[in-house]
Structure formats: structure tokens, C-alpha cells
Design a protein around this motif. Structure first.
Motif, PDB file in Angstrom:
ATOM      1  N   SER A 229       0.853  -1.187   0.000  1.00  0.00           N
ATOM      2  CA  SER A 229       0.000   0.000   0.000  1.00  0.00           C
ATOM      3  C   SER A 229       0.892   1.241   0.000  1.00  0.00           C
ATOM      4  CB  SER A 229      -0.892  -0.016   1.245  1.00  0.00           C
ATOM      5  OG  SER A 229      -1.728   1.114   1.258  1.00  0.00           O
ATOM      6  N   ILE A 230       0.669   2.126  -0.967  1.00  0.00           N
ATOM      7  CA  ILE A 230       1.417   3.385  -1.017  1.00  0.00           C
ATOM      8  C   ILE A 230       0.440   4.488  -0.641  1.00  0.00           C
ATOM      9  CG2 ILE A 230       2.834   4.910  -2.474  1.00  0.00           C
ATOM     10  CD1 ILE A 230       2.239   1.430  -3.631  1.00  0.00           C
ATOM     11  N   TRP A 231       0.868   5.349   0.278  1.00  0.00           N
ATOM     12  CA  TRP A 231      -0.032   6.387   0.777  1.00  0.00           C
ATOM     13  C   TRP A 231       0.730   7.695   0.863  1.00  0.00           C
ATOM     14  CZ3 TRP A 231       2.824   6.640   5.256  1.00  0.00           C
ATOM     15  CH2 TRP A 231       3.357   5.437   5.719  1.00  0.00           C
ATOM     16  N   SER A 232      -0.030   8.791   0.863  1.00  0.00           N
ATOM     17  CA  SER A 232       0.625  10.099   0.889  1.00  0.00           C
ATOM     18  C   SER A 232       0.027  10.936   2.004  1.00  0.00           C
ATOM     19  CB  SER A 232       0.472  10.798  -0.464  1.00  0.00           C
ATOM     20  OG  SER A 232      -0.904  10.940  -0.763  1.00  0.00           O
ATOM     21  N   LEU A 233       0.706  12.033   2.279  1.00  0.00           N
ATOM     22  CA  LEU A 233       0.319  12.922   3.353  1.00  0.00           C
ATOM     23  C   LEU A 233       0.083  14.287   2.725  1.00  0.00           C
ATOM     24  CD1 LEU A 233       0.147  12.935   6.437  1.00  0.00           C
ATOM     25  CD2 LEU A 233       2.560  13.531   6.502  1.00  0.00           C
ATOM     26  N   ASN A 234      -1.153  14.795   2.823  1.00  0.00           N
ATOM     27  CA  ASN A 234      -1.390  16.100   2.197  1.00  0.00           C
ATOM     28  C   ASN A 234      -1.026  17.231   3.156  1.00  0.00           C
ATOM     29  OD1 ASN A 234      -3.536  16.433   3.969  1.00  0.00           O
ATOM     30  ND2 ASN A 234      -5.112  15.955   2.454  1.00  0.00           N
ATOM     31  N   LYS A 261      16.238   7.857  -2.299  1.00  0.00           N
ATOM     32  CA  LYS A 261      14.822   7.859  -2.692  1.00  0.00           C
ATOM     33  C   LYS A 261      14.579   7.420  -4.145  1.00  0.00           C
ATOM     34  CE  LYS A 261      13.903  10.130   1.254  1.00  0.00           C
ATOM     35  NZ  LYS A 261      15.166  10.072   1.997  1.00  0.00           N
ATOM     36  N   LYS A 262      15.519   6.650  -4.707  1.00  0.00           N
ATOM     37  CA  LYS A 262      15.344   6.194  -6.089  1.00  0.00           C
ATOM     38  C   LYS A 262      14.655   4.826  -6.167  1.00  0.00           C
ATOM     39  CE  LYS A 262      17.805   9.273  -8.764  1.00  0.00           C
ATOM     40  NZ  LYS A 262      18.671  10.001  -7.904  1.00  0.00           N
ATOM     41  N   ILE A 263      15.069   3.923  -5.263  1.00  0.00           N
ATOM     42  CA  ILE A 263      14.509   2.563  -5.295  1.00  0.00           C
ATOM     43  C   ILE A 263      14.147   2.130  -3.872  1.00  0.00           C
ATOM     44  CG2 ILE A 263      15.808   1.864  -7.363  1.00  0.00           C
ATOM     45  CD1 ILE A 263      17.752   0.336  -5.519  1.00  0.00           C
ATOM     46  N   LEU A 264      13.372   1.043  -3.783  1.00  0.00           N
ATOM     47  CA  LEU A 264      13.082   0.448  -2.471  1.00  0.00           C
ATOM     48  C   LEU A 264      13.200  -1.062  -2.585  1.00  0.00           C
ATOM     49  CD1 LEU A 264       9.913  -0.912  -2.005  1.00  0.00           C
ATOM     50  CD2 LEU A 264       9.391   1.359  -2.811  1.00  0.00           C
ATOM     51  N   ALA A 265      13.364  -1.706  -1.426  1.00  0.00           N
ATOM     52  CA  ALA A 265      13.487  -3.165  -1.383  1.00  0.00           C
ATOM     53  C   ALA A 265      12.468  -3.720  -0.391  1.00  0.00           C
ATOM     54  CB  ALA A 265      14.897  -3.567  -0.960  1.00  0.00           C
ATOM     55  N   TRP A 278      11.008   3.810  -6.828  1.00  0.00           N
ATOM     56  CA  TRP A 278      10.146   4.448  -5.824  1.00  0.00           C
ATOM     57  C   TRP A 278       9.169   5.428  -6.449  1.00  0.00           C
ATOM     58  CZ3 TRP A 278       7.127   4.414  -2.155  1.00  0.00           C
ATOM     59  CH2 TRP A 278       6.870   5.457  -1.267  1.00  0.00           C
ATOM     60  N   LYS A 279       9.554   6.052  -7.582  1.00  0.00           N
ATOM     61  CA  LYS A 279       8.697   7.090  -8.154  1.00  0.00           C
ATOM     62  C   LYS A 279       7.341   6.525  -8.583  1.00  0.00           C
ATOM     63  CE  LYS A 279       9.050  10.964 -11.367  1.00  0.00           C
ATOM     64  NZ  LYS A 279       9.879  11.575 -12.431  1.00  0.00           N
ATOM     65  N   LYS A 280       7.372   5.413  -9.317  1.00  0.00           N
ATOM     66  CA  LYS A 280       6.110   4.854  -9.842  1.00  0.00           C
ATOM     67  C   LYS A 280       5.848   3.424  -9.372  1.00  0.00           C
ATOM     68  CE  LYS A 280       6.163   7.713 -13.973  1.00  0.00           C
ATOM     69  NZ  LYS A 280       6.507   7.771 -15.395  1.00  0.00           N
ATOM     70  N   LEU A 281       6.663   2.950  -8.450  1.00  0.00           N
ATOM     71  CA  LEU A 281       6.588   1.570  -7.957  1.00  0.00           C
ATOM     72  C   LEU A 281       6.692   0.557  -9.103  1.00  0.00           C
ATOM     73  CD1 LEU A 281       6.463   0.967  -4.899  1.00  0.00           C
ATOM     74  CD2 LEU A 281       4.375  -0.252  -5.388  1.00  0.00           C
TER      75      LEU A 281
END
Length: 328
Positions: A229-234, A261-265, A278-281
Motif C-alpha cells: 500500500s502506497i499512501w501520501s500525506l497532504n 529515494k530512487k529505489i526500495l526493497a 520508488w517514483k512509480k513503484l
């Protein structure tokens, strides 16, 4: 045709137990030796020399109970570890010492890793699951002064905190805590006021791990399900679902976003490490080396991007170390 995924750059063996947590300390300039700290199910913390690929020191401070969190505190000589003996230990490793200098008794029975945030030179905030099932306690270190206890509203039924992430937008700004709970919720807490700012149900199952990118105000969480789940904070400090990503196999033990902040594992119950942009999963690679659950993933903090590594620790008692997607 896509390139096949790489093999590990090297593999560390010798923990004699499942590996539950990893933490790099590589940011210092030469001649400092880059280190990797690992915490194991048998209660040992191993300090790995990344030049020789051998253990420099084995630390024993948790009464042979599983260690599931290890962090350095402003340099590789100050260490914090957390174990199933319900203790968080502070270590001084300078000049070859191997002594626990202080400890905090958590009285918490779960396996929620504490979270550290440096707030000033020599001063840290630490969030940890408290004795009372649903509560999170914030302490200041090294004084161990209690800052506040974060309690859900009456009737909220969040269950136990499962994962914690303390952060602040900039040095000197108000510290905030993201906490993932047993009911699948992620809650944003204002630490100074001790109150919840926003809550979002991200999963049907307990949140096993989360990470947050304060620059993009965007986070990611995983559970025992097949969904990231990807979520954001407004700007009103409200959490909202940004997107979800369906996985091939269920079960995520750990998630970490690389410091650039380029990739995730992700660490998978299916024995695999998955790498995403990370930008677009966007799925980038599946690293298939381990023969049992991968419990933890960690990116190194090398100052030179070309040297950066990814380490993964598994129930198979091995630590795989990878060099992938490093900028040249």
C-alpha cells in the motif's frame, strides 16, 4: 530481453541462527572500515567487517533472546539494540569495548522495532511499543526521560503497534510518528501534542513494516497479504491511499526506501527480495538467493553512490549482500 537478476556480491555466514535485523555504518571516510551490524535469533549481535567479510566482534547482551533491532547513534561506536528479553540496550564499542552501558526495560511482548530520531547533538528521541497493548511510548535518550505516551482514543481498537517510524521535516521542526497497527491501520501522531492527526486503513491484516519519504510526503507499507500500500500525506496532515500494488506471493517482513529515494526493497516470506522504482513503484528486479523467509533488508549509507550496497537477512542464517542500481 530483460537482463537476468544478479547474484549476491558476497554472502556472510556464521550467525548460526536466523537473522532478524541489519544496519550499515559505512558513511565515514577512509580509513574507517565499513561495517554491517546483524541481530540474530540466538541473541547475538555480529559486527561484520565489509572489507574482510568476517565478524570483527560478537556482542551478547540479550540473554540469548532474539535481537530484532540494531541502530547506530551518531557513529559506529554508539549502538542501540532491542531484543525479545524486553530490553533495549545501549552499547559503547569505542576502543574495542563490548559493554552494555545502559538499558531500557520495555515490558512489551511483541516484536515491534523501536524507532530513533536525532533531534540535537547527542540527543535522540526513541519511540517504542509500551507495556499497555495499544500504546507507544516516546523517550529522550540518553536521559531516558519520558516525553509522552501515545494512546489511541477509547474504542479505537487498533490493536498492538507493529512498526514505528519517527521523522521530522527539517531539523528543529516538530517530530512526528507514523505507526502501523494490528488492525491494518497507519496512524500519524504529533509527538509534541501527543495526539493522532490522521488514520488510514491500509491493509486487512496487521501492518508488518512501513517506510516513509518525508521529501515526497509519501510512504509504503506491507502486511501478510499480497498487497503493498502506497499512501501520501497532504498539507492538512491527512493520510490518503495513493495506490496499491499487487504482489505475486503474500507476506512482507520488511520494507526500506534507499536513502537517495530512487529505489526500495522488500523482504518476502516467499524467500525473495524485490526491488522497485520508488517514483512509480515499477518492479525492477527479483533477487532469488535465500532458501527461507527473508526477515530484513537494509541499504548502506556509503557516501560514494557507487559503493552502495543492499543487505538481506534470512531465516536460512545467511546474509546476502548485493550491489544493484548504483548510480555511475
Amino acid at each position: 530481453m530483460a537482463l537476468p537478476p544478479p547474484d549476491p556480491q558476497f554472502v556472510l555466514r556464521g550467525t548460526s541462527a536466523a537473522v532478524h535485523t541489519l544496519h550499515f555504518s559505512c558513511g565515514d571516510p577512509e580509513p574507517d572500515i565499513p561495517l554491517l551490524f546483524s541481530g540474530s535469533e540466538n541473541g547475538f549481535i555480529h559486527v561484520w567487517n565489509l572489507k574482510t567479510h568476517r565478524v570483527d566482534t560478537a556482542l551478547d547482551g540479550h540473554g540469548r533472546k532474539s535481537v530484532y533491532c540494531v541502530e547506530t547513534m551518531g557513529g559506529k561506536d554508539r549502538l542501540l539494540s532491542q531484543g525479545r528479553d524486553q530490553r533495549i540496550c545501549l552499547w559503547d564499542l569505542a576502543e574495542g569495548r563490548t559493554a552494555v552501558t545502559d538499558s531500557v526495560f520495555t515490558e512489551h511482548v511483541g516484536f515491534c522495532r523501536c524507532s530513533l530520531l536525532k533531534v540535537a547533538q547527542g540527543r535522540w528521541l526513541m519511540a517504542m511499543a509500551a507495556r499497555s497493548l495499544e500504546e507507544v511510548q516516546i523517550l529522550e535518550l540518553p536521559s531516558k526521560t519520558s516525553v509522552c505516551t501515545l494512546k489511541p482514543e477509547v474504542g479505537a481498537k487498533l490493536g498492538m503497534p507493529m512498526c514505528l517510524k519517527l521523522w521530522q521535516l527539517s531539523c528543529g521542526s516538530q517530530p512526528v510518528l507514523l505507526a502501523g497497527y494490528e488492525d491494518g491501520s497507519v496512524v500519524l501522531w504529533n509527538v509534541s501534542m501527543g495526539k493522532a492527526l490522521s488514520q488510514l486503513i491500509c491493509h486487512q491484516e496487521p501492518v508488518m513494516s512501513l517506510d516513509f519519504d518525508s521529501e515526497k510526503a509519501k510512504g509504503i507499507s506491507g502486511s501478510s497479504e499480497k498487497v503493498l500500500s502506497i499512501w501520501s500525506l497532504n498539507e492538512q496532515q491527512n493520510l490518503q491511499v495513493y495506490k496499491t500494488h499487487e504482489l505475486v506471493n503474500a507476506g512482507i517482513s520488511d520494507i526500506t526506501i534507499r536513502p537517495d529515494k530512487k529505489i526500495l526493497a522488500t523482504a518476502g516470506w516467499d524467500h525473495r527480495i524485490r526491488i522497485f522504482g520508488w517514483k512509480k513503484l515499477k518492479p525492477l528486479a527479483v533477487l532469488d538467493y535465500h532458501t527461507a523467509t527473508v526477515h530484513c533488508v537494509s541499504f548502506s549509507d556509503h557516501s560514494n553512490p557507487r559503493d552502495r550496497l543492499l543487505a538481506a537477512g534470512s531465516k536460512d542464517q545467511r546474509i546476502s549482500v548485493w550491489s544493484i542500481y548504483v548510480q555511475t
